[in-house]
Design a protein around this motif. Structure first.
Motif, short mmCIF file in Angstrom:
data_model
loop_
_atom_site.label_atom_id
_atom_site.label_comp_id
_atom_site.label_asym_id
_atom_site.label_seq_id
_atom_site.Cartn_x
_atom_site.Cartn_y
_atom_site.Cartn_z
N UNK A 2 0.83 -1.20 0.00
CA UNK A 2 0.00 0.00 0.00
C UNK A 2 0.87 1.25 0.00
N UNK A 3 0.63 2.18 -0.92
CA UNK A 3 1.42 3.41 -0.97
C UNK A 3 1.18 4.28 0.27
N UNK A 4 2.23 4.95 0.74
CA UNK A 4 2.11 5.88 1.86
C UNK A 4 3.25 6.90 1.79
N UNK A 5 3.03 8.03 2.42
CA UNK A 5 4.06 9.07 2.47
C UNK A 5 4.77 8.97 3.83
N UNK A 6 6.07 8.70 3.80
CA UNK A 6 6.81 8.47 5.03
C UNK A 6 6.74 9.67 5.97
N UNK A 7 7.00 10.88 5.42
CA UNK A 7 7.04 12.09 6.26
C UNK A 7 5.69 12.37 6.91
N UNK A 8 4.62 12.23 6.14
CA UNK A 8 3.28 12.48 6.67
C UNK A 8 2.93 11.47 7.75
N UNK A 9 3.19 10.20 7.47
CA UNK A 9 2.87 9.15 8.44
C UNK A 9 3.74 9.26 9.68
N UNK A 10 4.97 9.75 9.49
CA UNK A 10 5.88 9.92 10.63
C UNK A 10 5.32 10.92 11.65
N UNK A 11 4.72 11.98 11.15
CA UNK A 11 4.18 13.03 12.04
C UNK A 11 2.84 12.67 12.64
N UNK A 12 2.10 11.77 12.00
CA UNK A 12 0.74 11.46 12.48
C UNK A 12 0.63 10.10 13.18
N UNK A 13 1.58 9.21 12.90
CA UNK A 13 1.49 7.86 13.46
C UNK A 13 1.78 7.85 14.96
N UNK A 14 1.03 7.04 15.69
CA UNK A 14 1.25 6.87 17.13
C UNK A 14 2.24 5.74 17.43
N UNK A 15 2.56 4.96 16.40
CA UNK A 15 3.50 3.86 16.57
C UNK A 15 4.94 4.36 16.61
N UNK A 16 5.85 3.45 16.93
CA UNK A 16 7.26 3.83 17.08
C UNK A 16 8.12 3.37 15.91
N UNK A 17 7.55 2.58 14.99
CA UNK A 17 8.34 2.01 13.90
C UNK A 17 9.06 3.04 13.06
N UNK A 18 8.31 4.01 12.52
CA UNK A 18 8.91 5.03 11.66
C UNK A 18 9.85 5.94 12.43
N UNK A 19 9.51 6.21 13.68
CA UNK A 19 10.37 7.04 14.52
C UNK A 19 11.69 6.31 14.81
N UNK A 20 11.62 5.00 15.01
CA UNK A 20 12.84 4.22 15.21
C UNK A 20 13.73 4.26 13.97
N UNK A 21 13.11 4.17 12.80
CA UNK A 21 13.86 4.24 11.55
C UNK A 21 14.59 5.57 11.45
N UNK A 22 13.85 6.65 11.68
CA UNK A 22 14.44 7.99 11.59
C UNK A 22 15.56 8.19 12.60
N UNK A 23 15.35 7.74 13.83
CA UNK A 23 16.36 7.91 14.89
C UNK A 23 17.63 7.13 14.57
N UNK A 24 17.48 5.91 14.11
CA UNK A 24 18.66 5.07 13.82
C UNK A 24 19.45 5.64 12.65
N UNK A 25 18.76 6.12 11.63
CA UNK A 25 19.45 6.71 10.48
C UNK A 25 20.17 8.00 10.87
N UNK A 26 19.58 8.75 11.77
CA UNK A 26 20.20 9.99 12.23
C UNK A 26 21.49 9.72 12.98
N UNK A 27 21.50 8.68 13.79
CA UNK A 27 22.69 8.34 14.58
C UNK A 27 23.87 7.98 13.69
#
Length: 254
Positions: free
Chosen positions: A206-231
């Motif tokens: 299913x298509x989705x926009x990462x940035x949009x879902x990152x700001x609206x999602x209550x889950x931690x999956x996308x936030x974990x991805x962003x945090x790990x890539x930042x490190x």
């Protein structure tokens, strides 16, 4: 008249000095604020890096405890049951031992799976590419989706820290695909262009926009991805595709 000119000159000089003083104060305030922001950003990055490193060490410790402790005990129980099964002549008791043995083997397989998820053993011993291949092999056996990796480089020259974080990023992406994406196929391509390793993740879910879902999602999956890539100082870009989703992860070769 001369006195008036002197007063005007003094007023002009005074106004100039006040203006200069105000500009200096503003410059110092902006400089201080910028310095404070940089310090806070560095502290946050250091805290995040320390947190992820602590998580890695804890995962490694727990995985070792499970492998050496729980798995060892379960193996001993299984071996003891095999001895009892061979020496037992009563068919009912033998059937009971067989059922218990099946349950112990299932528990043993689950402990192996938990230990693997906590810390993939191949990541440090065989490297990132082999670890991902093994991870996809295990997923393909348990799901209807097909996960493949193609590498144009034979060796991934990155530290264990970078390899570990990238592995967890791939793990988060695949978990989200299976749980929410309804995918049938996912391809991961690894190449090296201009001293940058590029991981291209292409899937037909299913298509989705990462940035949009990152700001609206209550889950931690996308936030974990962003945090790990930042490190590990890696960048993430989402490409526009006709079906599914495609992501490009780039990290400089060190």
């Amino acid at each position: 008249m001369e006195g008036t000119n002197q007063i005007d000159t003094l007023i002009f000089i005074g106004t100039g000095l006040i203006t200069l003083l105000v500009l200096i104060v503003l410059f110092l305030a902006v400089f201080y604020q910028t310095h404070v922001m940089k310090m806070k950003r560095k502290e946050a990055e250091l805290l995040l890096k320390t947190s992820l490193e602590s998580e890695k060490l804890e995962r490694k410790r727990i995985a070792a405890d499970i492998h050496d402790g729980v798995s060892g005990d379960l193996n001993a129980i299984r071996n003891f049951l095999s001895v009892l099964y061979k020496s037992e002549k009563d068919d009912e008791k033998k059937a009971l031992f067989e059922e218990i043995k099946i349950g112990v083997e299932a528990a043993l397989e689950n402990t192996r799976l938990v230990s693997y998820k906590l810390m993939p053993p191949l990541l440090e011993s065989a490297g990132f590419i082999v670890a991902i291949q093994d991870y996809f092999y295990r997923i393909n056996k348990k799901t209807s989706a097909c996960f493949l990796i193609h590498s144009e480089v034979s060796f991934f020259e990155m530290s264990n820290e970078v390899s570990y974080e990238l592995f967890r990023v791939i793990q988060e992406f695949t978990t989200n695909m299976i749980k929410y994406g309804d995918i049938t196929k996912c391809n991961v391509e690894l190449n090296l262009i201009d001293d940058f390793y590029n991981l291209i993740i292409t899937e037909d879910g299913k298509p989705y926009d990462f940035k949009t879902l990152y700001t609206t999602s209550k889950g931690t999956g996308l936030k974990n991805i962003s945090s790990r890539l930042k490190v590990i100082e890696a960048s993430l870009k989402q490409s526009s595709v006709s079906t599914g989703n495609q992501f490009l992860i780039s990290i400089k070769k060190k």
